[in-house]
Design an enzyme around this catalytic site. Structure first.
Site: not given
Ligand code: ADP
Length: 476
Positions: A149, A172, A226, A228, A247, A281, A457
């Site tokens: 975002n 990443k 997120s 999760q 965050e 957020c 941050e």
């Molecule tokens: P959104 O739903 O906003 O895409 P995510 O939490 O899925 O939020 O993604 C935020 C970042 O975390 C992205 O760069 C995503 O690729 C990365 N990501 C997704 N799954 C994992 C994981 N299991 N471990 C670490 N990074 C992850």
């Protein structure tokens, strides 16, 4: 069509796998192909970063200043072009895209200055003839994981302090926005920074994240995304005894009191709830309004929100761009249904707009209660609710009745209520007569409760995460 490669040890590489980068305003517009790093490539990047960090940690404040300042200068000089790329791949409007790029440039300028001000302390020892000093040192290699975002501002506000305090970076970026991450990496790459100090590995988070989190040469992970995923990242870091900063989400309240200036309140709420397509957020997703102003506020909001122009992010006059992708659009529309099933009344919007992109009309609900799912779960789209409150005391209670605590706002002309809200809102950031979203780049950003984890941050406070302290004793 452009390639968005990985940057590993100073070399650009497309590797063997790639994914298309698609414009959410027009899914027929494929912007480019983004590299998707393999486990081996992520490991190479980490090894390169670890090797390069040794030298970078010994760089002088002047060297760090010059490099960070040059990065900031180039970002600022190219803000229109990079803002257009950002709007094209992420879907925020062109002015918002340009504004975000400018912010990224300013962040690098800020941390260029901070490199000249890395603080230390000298204390008298309790023992005679002994001197004590405390210095900040780099952590080592930082793994940076960013969301879609804010495709350039978040990578900037994590990588600038990482480099400022002498760390190396393996970043990443989110899969949906490889272009902005690549543009930033390209500027950093050409800035004079020694090769290997900054590496970019794009691809699937569930694959790359664990490699970074489990790798013994990575000292800390800074994550935005997120709740999760943040929990998974924190658990992985705890297992590996790794420093972590998260965050995550928000369900940010905006309280509107009877004595508020109606125009200011509506302006702040429309901006906070719907600008950037509500995909912040810090979005004001719960508007808590006291009885005396309620009818006038609902009428004014509904008039303003239904008049918002939804369209192609890069088209002049667009106020609300598309949702990032099909999955998010489906989620937003599902929450519109959930809210209605829970008994909320849709005042306007909430509909998919047919076309070549992921568009929906901004949705505003009334007759909502704070316990409803629509008021407790983060939607991350152009969806806001209005909750009626009897008075300030009830509004404050409702504002704090959430598992999140990122940002909280109040619109009032009363010094008494503004002061009380600043003291008692359970949030990391409090706004008075301003949207809950939209923050300065030189002060801390972050929340309480389920919104954030670890140290803050941005601003000077970024040093807490990106450096560690060493206490030295010396017998003179
Ligand atoms: P959104 O739903 O906003 O895409 P995510 O939490 O899925 O939020 O993604 C935020 C970042 O975390 C992205 O760069 C995503 O690729 C990365 N990501 C997704 N799954 C994992 C994981 N299991 N471990 C670490 N990074 C992850």
């Amino acid at each position: 069509m452009t390639n968005f490669p990985n940057l590993i040890d100073g070399e650009w590489t497309m590797g063997t796998q790639s994914v298309p980068n698609v414009n959410p305003s027009d899914t027929n517009d494929v912007i480019g192909q983004a590299a998707s790093a393999t486990t081996e490539e992520v490991e190479q990047a980490i090894d390169a970063a670890a090797a390069a960090q040794v030298g970078w940690s010994k760089s002088t404040p002047q060297q760090r200043f010059d490099i960070l300042d040059a990065i900031g200068t180039e970002i600022l000089a190219r803000k229109e072009e990079l803002g257009d790329l950002l709007a094209r791949e992420e879907g925020k409007t062109l002015p918002e895209g340009i504004g975000e790029v400018a912010r990224a440039g300013q962040i690098f300028k800020f941390f260029a200055g901070e490199a000249l001000r890395i603080p230390g302390e000298r204390l008298e020892s309790v023992r005679p003839g002994v001197e004590v000093d405390i210095r900040r040192e780099a952590l080592g290699v930082i793994g940076i994981i960013t969301p879609w975002n804010f495709p350039i501002a978040i990578p900037a506000w994590k990588s600038a302090p990482a480099l400022c305090y002498g760390n190396a970076v393996v970043m990443k970026a989110a899969e949906a926005v490889p272009g902005s991450a690549w543009a930033l990496a390209d500027i950093i790459h050409r800035s004079g920074l020694p090769k290997g100090v900054f590496n970019l590995v794009n691809g699937k988070g569930s694959k790359i994240g664990p490699v970074m989190i489990d790798h013994p040469k990575v000292a800390g992970i800074s994550f935005t995304g997120s709740v999760q995923t943040g929990q998974q990242v924190a658990q992985g870091c705890a297992k590996n005894l790794k420093k972590v900063q998260l965050e995550m989400g928000g369900k940010n309240p905006m309280v509107v009191l009877d004595d508020a200036d109606l125009d200011i309140a509506v302006g702040a709420c429309v901006n906070g709830a719907f600008f950037s397509t509500g995909q912040r957020c810090t979005a004001s997703s719960r508007l808590i309004v006291t009885e005396g102003i309620y009818d006038a506020f609902v009428a004014a909001m509904s008039k303003t929100v239904s008049a918002l122009t939804v369209g192609d992010a890069r088209k002049a006059g667009t106020q609300i761009g598309p949702v990032i992708d099909q999955r998010q659009l489906e989620k937003d529309l599902e929450y519109v249904q959930i809210a209605q099933q829970e008994g909320a009344t849709l005042v306007c919007g909430g509909e998919k707009i047919e076309g070549s992109g992921h568009f929906m009309s901004p949705a505003l609900f009334v007759d909502t209660a704070n316990h409803m799912r629509i008021n407790q779960e983060e939607v991350f789209g152009p969806v806001a609710t209005i909750i009626k409150a009897k008075d300030y005391e009830e509004a404050l209670k409702l504002a704090n009745d959430t598992e999140f605590g990122l940002s909280a706002g109040i619109c009032t002309t009363s010094l008494k209520y503004a002061t009380d809200f600043k003291a008692n809102a359970k949030a990391g950031m409090v706004m008075v007569n301003l949207p809950t979203a939209g923050v300065d780049y030189h002060v801390p950003f972050g929340g309480t409760k389920g919104s954030s984890y670890g140290s803050r941050e941005q601003g000077r406070y970024a040093a807490e995460f990106y450096s560690t302290v060493k206490t030295s004793y010396m017998q003179a």
